[in-house]
Scaffold this active site. Sequence first.
Site, short mmCIF file in Angstrom:
data_model
loop_
_atom_site.label_atom_id
_atom_site.label_comp_id
_atom_site.label_asym_id
_atom_site.label_seq_id
_atom_site.Cartn_x
_atom_site.Cartn_y
_atom_site.Cartn_z
N GLU A 125 -69.24 -60.24 -24.44
CA GLU A 125 -69.79 -61.54 -24.08
C GLU A 125 -70.40 -62.21 -25.30
O GLU A 125 -70.83 -61.53 -26.23
CB GLU A 125 -70.85 -61.36 -22.99
CG GLU A 125 -70.21 -60.93 -21.69
CD GLU A 125 -71.19 -60.47 -20.63
OE1 GLU A 125 -70.89 -60.67 -19.46
OE2 GLU A 125 -72.25 -59.93 -20.97
N CYS A 138 -75.07 -66.56 -29.92
CA CYS A 138 -75.46 -65.15 -29.90
C CYS A 138 -74.18 -64.31 -29.84
O CYS A 138 -73.42 -64.39 -28.89
CB CYS A 138 -76.34 -64.90 -28.68
SG CYS A 138 -76.92 -63.21 -28.57
N CYS A 145 -73.03 -50.23 -26.42
CA CYS A 145 -73.91 -49.81 -27.49
C CYS A 145 -74.25 -48.35 -27.28
O CYS A 145 -74.46 -47.91 -26.15
CB CYS A 145 -75.19 -50.65 -27.48
SG CYS A 145 -76.31 -50.27 -28.84
N CYS A 149 -81.37 -48.12 -25.46
CA CYS A 149 -82.78 -48.51 -25.33
C CYS A 149 -83.06 -48.64 -23.83
O CYS A 149 -82.24 -49.19 -23.08
CB CYS A 149 -83.04 -49.82 -26.05
SG CYS A 149 -82.72 -49.66 -27.81
N CYS A 152 -82.75 -52.08 -21.94
CA CYS A 152 -81.62 -52.97 -22.27
C CYS A 152 -80.41 -52.67 -21.40
O CYS A 152 -79.98 -51.52 -21.29
CB CYS A 152 -81.26 -52.80 -23.74
SG CYS A 152 -79.78 -53.70 -24.23
N GLY A 201 -74.40 -54.60 -28.70
CA GLY A 201 -74.13 -53.67 -29.80
C GLY A 201 -75.18 -53.67 -30.88
O GLY A 201 -76.02 -54.56 -30.97
N SER A 233 -80.02 -58.85 -36.03
CA SER A 233 -81.08 -58.11 -35.35
C SER A 233 -80.68 -56.63 -35.26
O SER A 233 -79.58 -56.30 -34.85
CB SER A 233 -81.26 -58.67 -33.94
OG SER A 233 -82.16 -57.85 -33.21
N SER A 255 -86.03 -55.10 -33.99
CA SER A 255 -86.45 -54.90 -32.60
C SER A 255 -87.53 -53.82 -32.60
O SER A 255 -87.24 -52.64 -32.48
CB SER A 255 -85.26 -54.43 -31.75
OG SER A 255 -84.34 -55.48 -31.66
N ASN A 332 -86.30 -59.58 -19.67
CA ASN A 332 -85.34 -60.12 -18.72
C ASN A 332 -84.84 -59.00 -17.82
O ASN A 332 -84.19 -58.07 -18.30
CB ASN A 332 -84.15 -60.74 -19.45
CG ASN A 332 -84.55 -62.04 -20.11
OD1 ASN A 332 -85.11 -62.93 -19.49
ND2 ASN A 332 -84.30 -62.14 -21.41
N CYS A 375 -81.36 -62.36 -23.29
CA CYS A 375 -81.45 -61.15 -24.11
C CYS A 375 -81.37 -59.90 -23.27
O CYS A 375 -82.12 -59.76 -22.30
CB CYS A 375 -82.79 -61.05 -24.81
SG CYS A 375 -83.09 -62.31 -25.99
#
Length: 400
Positions: A125, A138, A145, A149, A152, A201, A233, A255, A332, A375
């Site tokens: 995406e 973005c 990934c 985390c 996430c 990722g 990032s 991060s 989020n 995010c």
Amino acid sequence: MQPTAEPHNATLVEKTPLETYVPPAKPSLIGLSRTELADRLGDIGVAPAQRKMRVQQLWHWLYFRGAQSFDDMTSISKGIRAELAQHFTVDRPEVVAEQISNDGTRKWLLRLPSGDSVQKAHEVECVYIPETDRGTLCVSSQVGCTLNCSFCHTGTQRLVRNLTAGEIVGQVMVARDRLNDWADREDGTRRVTNIVMMGMGEPLYNFDAVRDALLIVGDNEGIGISRRRITLSTSGVVPNIVRAGEEIGVMLAISLHAVRDELRNELVPLNRKYPIKELLQACRDYPGASNARRITFEYVMLKGVNDSLDDAKLLVKMLKGIPAKINLIPFNPWPGTAYECSDWDQIEKFSEYIFNAGYSSPVRTPRGRDILAACGQLKSETEKLSARERQALRAMAMTD
Ligand code: SAH
Ligand code: SF4
């Protein structure tokens, strides 16, 4: 496959069902460096003396004008165009769905060949966020990934693969295509002005492709988005942070999310390999960091987890001496998460403390929440990992 959320006012561009996906028969030229383009021209018989000039023309058509077929490249002789078309394409990743949020944010679901006979295609995406003074794209660097985390959504997806340089540049080109944002825009303005490597990722676990792609995106004879408007990032792949400064030269975002190793180990498991102290040292050593080019520290606000005033105090203390700004990200939520976003009051208190200590501390307004484009909400596969699979992936990433 369906896109991740029920869109409110989405335009769906569903082309082919995943099962019937046919990978491209010819390679695309998107993502090649000038040297690689010269080699390809050599392969189709362009004489060495002509190659430099032809590469310059191709570069201009591909990356400045955004040509979508060799036929459009009218300054290149017909013979060479035909020869190029016989062997190559200028294809970008295939757009499977486009969703437009109530706030103007757009999310594209892109399909890529998997190179696998069982699973034919992968999906990533890419999100466009318009603001009054800029338009930020973005971009994703991997399918899924490896880093898991805990807050996430992308981390819950099966790892699939690194994107190629072409697939990373291709995301920028898709956005320009769909926003009608190439050099011939009538009013001379641009819609995509900034790039953030904050999609799916960990970009520093796909270093070479990300570097090659960002050098193309930043090239001022082509896409021409200045390196100061490109932010990478990372969750903290320390050895590659310095390399990123030296070889890519873009703005850096870290991060961070926690100020104590114990908590950061839990939120960002990579911290067990590269703890906070080493991470901050890499930031101090980041080439080009200065007050004019500050490093952004991202801090996701998790209710009752990392959002106390003590955390804010320690944060300010530990960033001393680093040219830094702090970006507070309201958490989020995504289906199945146990975390909650901090109360607005608490976010304000936290932000105020940091601001009074002399840091710019914007709170990132969540964008595109209705289409799961904010995010950490990106996740193109519905499939979830089992606890055991997550553990195995984490172990793999740690021993990398
Ligand atoms: N892998 C890289 C870049 C992609 S994530 C990284 O971790 O830095 C981009 C940012 O979104 C990171 O700061 C990440 O921690 C944050 N993020 C991830 N999930 C989130 C969520 N659910 N809510 C808010 N921010 C999130
Ligand atoms: Fe990967 Fe970044 Fe998500 Fe962590 S926050 S799982 S590093 S995409």
